[in-house]
Structures are given as structure tokens and as C-alpha cells.
Design a protein around this motif. Structure first.
Motif, PDB file in Angstrom:
ATOM      1  N   LYS A 183       0.843  -1.207   0.000  1.00 51.80           N
ATOM      2  CA  LYS A 183       0.000   0.000   0.000  1.00 51.80           C
ATOM      3  C   LYS A 183       0.873   1.249   0.000  1.00 51.80           C
ATOM      4  N   LYS A 184       1.933   1.241   0.777  1.00 56.03           N
ATOM      5  CA  LYS A 184       2.831   2.385   0.834  1.00 56.03           C
ATOM      6  C   LYS A 184       3.462   2.652  -0.535  1.00 56.03           C
ATOM      7  N   LEU A 185       3.802   1.597  -1.243  1.00 51.89           N
ATOM      8  CA  LEU A 185       4.362   1.742  -2.581  1.00 51.89           C
ATOM      9  C   LEU A 185       3.337   2.347  -3.538  1.00 51.89           C
ATOM     10  N   LEU A 186       2.110   1.858  -3.490  1.00 49.82           N
ATOM     11  CA  LEU A 186       1.056   2.383  -4.361  1.00 49.82           C
ATOM     12  C   LEU A 186       0.778   3.858  -4.078  1.00 49.82           C
ATOM     13  N   VAL A 187       0.717   4.202  -2.812  1.00 45.45           N
ATOM     14  CA  VAL A 187       0.443   5.592  -2.440  1.00 45.45           C
ATOM     15  C   VAL A 187       1.584   6.491  -2.888  1.00 45.45           C
ATOM     16  N   GLY A 188       2.822   6.081  -2.617  1.00 43.80           N
ATOM     17  CA  GLY A 188       3.966   6.899  -2.998  1.00 43.80           C
ATOM     18  C   GLY A 188       4.123   7.061  -4.493  1.00 43.80           C
ATOM     19  N   ALA A 189       3.711   6.053  -5.260  1.00 40.08           N
ATOM     20  CA  ALA A 189       3.889   6.089  -6.710  1.00 40.08           C
ATOM     21  C   ALA A 189       2.739   6.746  -7.449  1.00 40.08           C
ATOM     22  N   HIS A 230      13.279   3.532 -21.028  1.00 41.76           N
ATOM     23  CA  HIS A 230      13.203   3.783 -19.595  1.00 41.76           C
ATOM     24  C   HIS A 230      12.295   4.995 -19.362  1.00 41.76           C
ATOM     25  N   ASP A 231      11.032   4.729 -19.101  1.00 43.90           N
ATOM     26  CA  ASP A 231      10.067   5.801 -18.880  1.00 43.90           C
ATOM     27  C   ASP A 231       9.462   5.620 -17.495  1.00 43.90           C
ATOM     28  N   PRO A 232       9.613   6.606 -16.609  1.00 48.82           N
ATOM     29  CA  PRO A 232       9.118   6.438 -15.240  1.00 48.82           C
ATOM     30  C   PRO A 232       7.600   6.298 -15.116  1.00 48.82           C
ATOM     31  N   VAL A 233       6.830   6.722 -16.136  1.00 53.27           N
ATOM     32  CA  VAL A 233       5.375   6.606 -16.016  1.00 53.27           C
ATOM     33  C   VAL A 233       4.912   5.154 -16.071  1.00 53.27           C
ATOM     34  N   THR A 234       5.817   4.239 -16.389  1.00 48.75           N
ATOM     35  CA  THR A 234       5.433   2.828 -16.322  1.00 48.75           C
ATOM     36  C   THR A 234       5.239   2.368 -14.888  1.00 48.75           C
ATOM     37  N   LEU A 235       5.732   3.159 -13.922  1.00 52.91           N
ATOM     38  CA  LEU A 235       5.567   2.811 -12.512  1.00 52.91           C
ATOM     39  C   LEU A 235       5.021   3.968 -11.669  1.00 52.91           C
ATOM     40  N   PHE A 236       5.259   5.197 -12.112  1.00 51.47           N
ATOM     41  CA  PHE A 236       4.868   6.370 -11.341  1.00 51.47           C
ATOM     42  C   PHE A 236       3.918   7.260 -12.154  1.00 51.47           C
ATOM     43  N   SER A 237       2.920   7.806 -11.481  1.00 52.61           N
ATOM     44  CA  SER A 237       1.969   8.719 -12.133  1.00 52.61           C
ATOM     45  C   SER A 237       2.461  10.153 -11.933  1.00 52.61           C
ATOM     46  N   ARG A 238       2.947  10.756 -13.023  1.00 54.58           N
ATOM     47  CA  ARG A 238       3.566  12.075 -12.927  1.00 54.58           C
ATOM     48  C   ARG A 238       3.046  12.983 -14.042  1.00 54.58           C
ATOM     49  N   CYS A 328       0.283   9.662 -27.193  1.00 53.66           N
ATOM     50  CA  CYS A 328       1.014   8.466 -27.612  1.00 53.66           C
ATOM     51  C   CYS A 328       2.472   8.799 -27.937  1.00 53.66           C
ATOM     52  N   ASP A 329       3.346   7.868 -27.572  1.00 58.55           N
ATOM     53  CA  ASP A 329       4.763   7.913 -27.962  1.00 58.55           C
ATOM     54  C   ASP A 329       5.445   9.208 -27.547  1.00 58.55           C
ATOM     55  N   VAL A 330       5.067   9.738 -26.397  1.00 58.66           N
ATOM     56  CA  VAL A 330       5.781  10.874 -25.811  1.00 58.66           C
ATOM     57  C   VAL A 330       6.443  10.343 -24.542  1.00 58.66           C
ATOM     58  N   HIS A 331       7.760  10.234 -24.571  1.00 57.48           N
ATOM     59  CA  HIS A 331       8.489   9.581 -23.487  1.00 57.48           C
ATOM     60  C   HIS A 331       9.424  10.583 -22.805  1.00 57.48           C
ATOM     61  N   ASP A 332       8.836  11.536 -22.127  1.00 57.32           N
ATOM     62  CA  ASP A 332       9.634  12.525 -21.411  1.00 57.32           C
ATOM     63  C   ASP A 332       9.472  12.398 -19.900  1.00 57.32           C
ATOM     64  N   GLY A 333       8.886  11.304 -19.467  1.00 59.52           N
ATOM     65  CA  GLY A 333       8.758  11.059 -18.042  1.00 59.52           C
ATOM     66  C   GLY A 333       7.475  11.561 -17.419  1.00 59.52           C
ATOM     67  N   TYR A 334       6.532  12.056 -18.241  1.00 65.17           N
ATOM     68  CA  TYR A 334       5.288  12.603 -17.720  1.00 65.17           C
ATOM     69  C   TYR A 334       4.099  12.081 -18.527  1.00 65.17           C
ATOM     70  N   LEU A 335       2.936  12.113 -17.877  1.00 64.22           N
ATOM     71  CA  LEU A 335       1.682  11.837 -18.567  1.00 64.22           C
ATOM     72  C   LEU A 335       1.196  13.129 -19.210  1.00 64.22           C
ATOM     73  N   HIS A 336       0.623  13.017 -20.408  1.00 67.70           N
ATOM     74  CA  HIS A 336       0.186  14.206 -21.150  1.00 67.70           C
ATOM     75  C   HIS A 336      -1.279  14.053 -21.542  1.00 67.70           C
ATOM     76  N   PRO A 337      -2.190  14.510 -20.685  1.00 63.52           N
ATOM     77  CA  PRO A 337      -3.628  14.383 -20.988  1.00 63.52           C
ATOM     78  C   PRO A 337      -4.016  15.157 -22.240  1.00 63.52           C
ATOM     79  N   GLU A 338      -4.985  14.614 -22.968  1.00 62.96           N
ATOM     80  CA  GLU A 338      -5.526  15.293 -24.131  1.00 62.96           C
ATOM     81  C   GLU A 338      -6.805  16.029 -23.726  1.00 62.96           C
ATOM     82  N   PHE A 339      -6.983  17.247 -24.259  1.00 67.68           N
ATOM     83  CA  PHE A 339      -8.182  18.047 -24.018  1.00 67.68           C
ATOM     84  C   PHE A 339      -9.000  18.100 -25.304  1.00 67.68           C
ATOM     85  N   SER A 340     -10.306  17.999 -25.168  1.00 65.33           N
ATOM     86  CA  SER A 340     -11.167  17.950 -26.345  1.00 65.33           C
ATOM     87  C   SER A 340     -11.103  19.234 -27.161  1.00 65.33           C
TER      88      SER A 340
END
Length: 376
Positions: A183-189, A230-238, A328-340
Motif C-alpha cells: 500500500k505504501k508503494l502504491l500511495v507513494g507512486a 526507460h520511462d518512469p510513467v510505467t511505474l509512477f503517475s507524474r 502516444c509515444d511521448v516519453h519525457d517522463g510525464y503523462l500528457h492528458p488530451e483536451f477535447s
């Protein structure tokens, strides 16, 4: 006598003669009919006889008593409605605008509240995807409107640990420790505000065993120099703080954990959780969108007496993810939400369309293409 129309009504010259004559006859007839009439001789005789019977105590059953009560009730009812007429009209108008004010919900308006009530804790994989939600647009005040996550728990409250039990030779307290560390891992990540806002996920990294070969080195590389490999978003939500910012402090969470005997003399834990992040652009517009991240982790709290491990740290055996609404295919270490309201960034989706809220299926590891989502 009849009267001619007033000034605000049509004048007699504007009304045809035959219509005016009919109106005059009808008015005179109504006046004649409603005028008081002298009782007939027979009526006076009957009245006098009944008066004498009543004086002798011989009044027929129900004479004056029954009708008097009924008429009294009717009169009181009319007076009551006359007094309550305006308040009742106001009350009816208020209830029409907000039926939930009525006790007992006679019109079934509690359905909306029932739909928004929290779901029971998930203890196993569901058998189907959540049903369709009302097509509401998320706002700053209601960032989860129109999403099945509206009924999910908030943040850590959505990570409910199963009851710990001994597994083989592994005692109950070790199982409980493994669950709490997971749980601590999930919360921290995924829930730590610093992590979500793009900072280094220190709280999550401290749960992992530094003696696990190459793991922390690979994660350090991903955080320092992210790439497709090596993209951190595979384990961390950033999320990049210069691009988007969270809406409020709530991240919706739903999932479950299971445990069994591990392969390193300890207890293995499998965690399957989905996190929903409402965000807006950092540059000011208030359009709200959501990114949905599902993570499946397999970790183990190994036996330090038999293996070269750090006590109280987890081995990360396997991890996978499914991300909905991120470029898609943006690997800079962050999530990039799309806006309508904006043109999509990154590569156009070429994979299948999936429901990011469907937790009834395993993550498809054979699909490498970036797809699209059916809802956010």
C-alpha cells in the motif's frame, strides 16, 4: 339587468346584434334563477310539521345531525384550502424545482443520489465493465461528473487491505507487513501530491529493496533521462507542472490485493488498482479532463534469513500498466492528458479502443500500439 361592456372590453358596436341579444337573455335568465324565492305553501307546511316534531323530541334519525356534520367538514375543508392555497402553491413550485425536499422520496429522485453513493469495497476482479454514466461534462466543482469513478473511494481510502493470514511458514504479521508495504508503494507512486506534480517519487523508492539487481539503477535512469526504453510513467503517475495541474485534492481509486506464498521464502502480493486524475491546463483555461491509469504490481517480501535482501523492503517482481488519455509515444517522463478543445499531440493512436474503467479484463501485454479510449 344586464350591463354593457366596460371600456377595456369590446364596445357594443363591435359585437353582432344577435350575439349581444343572446348575452342579454342569458344574463337575465341567470339573475332570475339565482334570485331568492318565496317557499311554496306545501314547503311551509312540511317545515312547520318537522319543527313541531322536533319540539316533541320526535325528529327523524339523521335530521340535521348527519348533514350538519358533513356540511361542517366540507366548510372547514374549503376554509383550510382557502388559507393554505397560496403556501401550498409555493410549496408545489419548490418541490417541482427540487423534489428531493419531500421526505421518503415519493418520486424516486433518490436514484441520482444512489448512483453517486460509494461502491462496496472491491475484493476480486469484477465480472464486467462499469455501466454507462450520465454524459455530464466535468467541471472544477465536479471533476468526476460523467465518470464511473464518481462512486469510487478517494485516494488511500480506495486501497483496502485484505485480512492478513499466515501463509505456509510465513506468519500473519509478516503477511500484514507485506500488505502495508505494498500500500505504501502504491500511495507513494500514484497518490503522493509531490509525485503527481512531477517530483521525484522518494516515498515509493524507499519501499523498494536497494539490493534488488539493477532495479533502482533503471528507475534512476528513467527519472533522470526518460526515454522509450526507460520511462518512469510505467511505474509512477507524474504530470508536468508547467503543462497541467490537478483539480482539487482528490484522486479516485479502486482495486484490490491478493497474497500467496512467495518464491523467495516470503509472501507475494499482487495489487491491481486504477487511479483517475482530473486535471486542467496550467496556463489558465478551466476545461477539465481526466487521465486514467491502471497498475498491476507483483511484489514480494522475501525472507532475509535465506536471501540477500534488505529487511522491511519489497522486491518488485513484475509491473504493468494501462494508461488512458495520454499522448502516444511521448516519453519525457510525464503523462500528457488530451483536451477535447485542443489538437492531439504525439502520434495518432493506431491500437484498439478500450474502456479504461473496465477492470474485468487483464491488461493485454501483447498490444504494443498506443490505442484510444472509449471514455474518460
Amino acid at each position: 339587468m344586464s350591463q354593457k361592456p366596460s371600456d377595456d372590453q369590446p364596445s357594443a358596436s363591435e359585437i353582432p346584434d344577435d350575439v349581444w341579444e343572446q348575452f342579454t337573455r342569458d344574463s337575465e335568465r341567470d339573475i332570475h334563477t339565482s334570485a331568492p324565492k318565496e317557499p311554496s305553501a306545501r314547503a311551509r307546511m312540511v317545515t312547520e310539521r318537522l319543527r313541531q316534531q322536533e319540539a316533541r323530541g320526535e325528529s327523524p334519525t339523521g335530521w340535521r345531525t348527519g348533514p350538519a356534520v358533513m356540511n361542517g367538514r366540507a366548510a372547514r375543508r374549503r376554509k383550510l384550502w382557502a388559507v393554505l392555497g397560496v403556501p401550498v402553491a409555493v410549496a408545489v413550485a419548490v418541490v417541482a424545482l427540487k423534489p428531493s425536499l419531500l421526505p421518503g422520496d415519493p418520486f424516486g429522485t433518490d436514484e441520482t443520489r444512489a448512483e453517486a453513493s460509494p461502491l462496496p469495497v472491491e475484493t476480486a476482479a469484477p465480472t464486467a465493465a462499469p455501466g454507462a454514466s450520465d454524459p455530464e461534462i466535468p467541471t472544477l466543482d465536479e471533476p468526476f461528473a460523467g465518470s464511473p469513478a464518481l462512486r469510487w473511494a478517494d485516494g488511500e481510502a480506495g486501497i483496502v487491505l485484505p485480512e492478513a493470514k499466515a501463509v505456509g511458514s510465513v506468519p500473519k504479521d509478516r503477511v500484514e507487513q507485506a500488505l502495508n508495504l505494498t500500500k505504501k508503494l502504491l500511495v507513494g507512486a500514484n497518490l503522493d501530491p509531490k509525485t503527481v506534480r512531477g517530483a521525484r517519487p522518494e516515498a515509493a523508492l524507499l519501499v523498494l529493496d536497494p539490493k534488488q539487481p539493477k532495479l533502482l539503477d533503471e528507475l534512476d535512469t528513467a527519472l533522470r533521462s526518460p526515454s522509450g526504453t526507460h520511462d518512469p510513467v510505467t511505474l509512477f503517475s507524474r504530470f508536468h507542472p508547467d503543462e497541467v495541474r490537478p483539480v482539487g485534492d482528490v484522486i479516485k481509486t479502486r482495486g484490490h490485493m491478493t497474497f500467496k506464498k512467495g518464491s523467495h521464502g516470503g509472501v507475494a502480493v499482487r495489487a491491481d488498482y486504477t487511479f483517475v486524475y482530473p486535471v486542467v491546463r496550467a496556463d489558465g483555461p478551466t476545461e477539465v479532463t481526466r487521465t486514467i491509469v491502471r497498475r498491476v504490481l507483483e511484489v514480494e517480501l522475501a525472507d532475509p534469513a535465506r536471501y540477500e535482501v534488505t529487511p522491511g523492503r519489497l522486491l518488485l517482481m513484475e509491473y504493468d500498466q494501462e494508461i488512458g488519455n495520454s499522448s502516444c509515444d511521448v516519453h519525457d517522463g510525464y503523462l500528457h492528458p488530451e483536451f477535447s478543445s485542443s489538437e492531439p499531440t504525439g502520434t495518432a493512436p493506431s491500437g484498439p479502443t478500450t474502456d479504461p474503467y473496465d477492470r474485468s479484463k487483464d491488461i493485454d501485454r501483447d498490444v504494443d500500439e498506443c490505442g484510444s479510449v472509449s471514455r474518460t
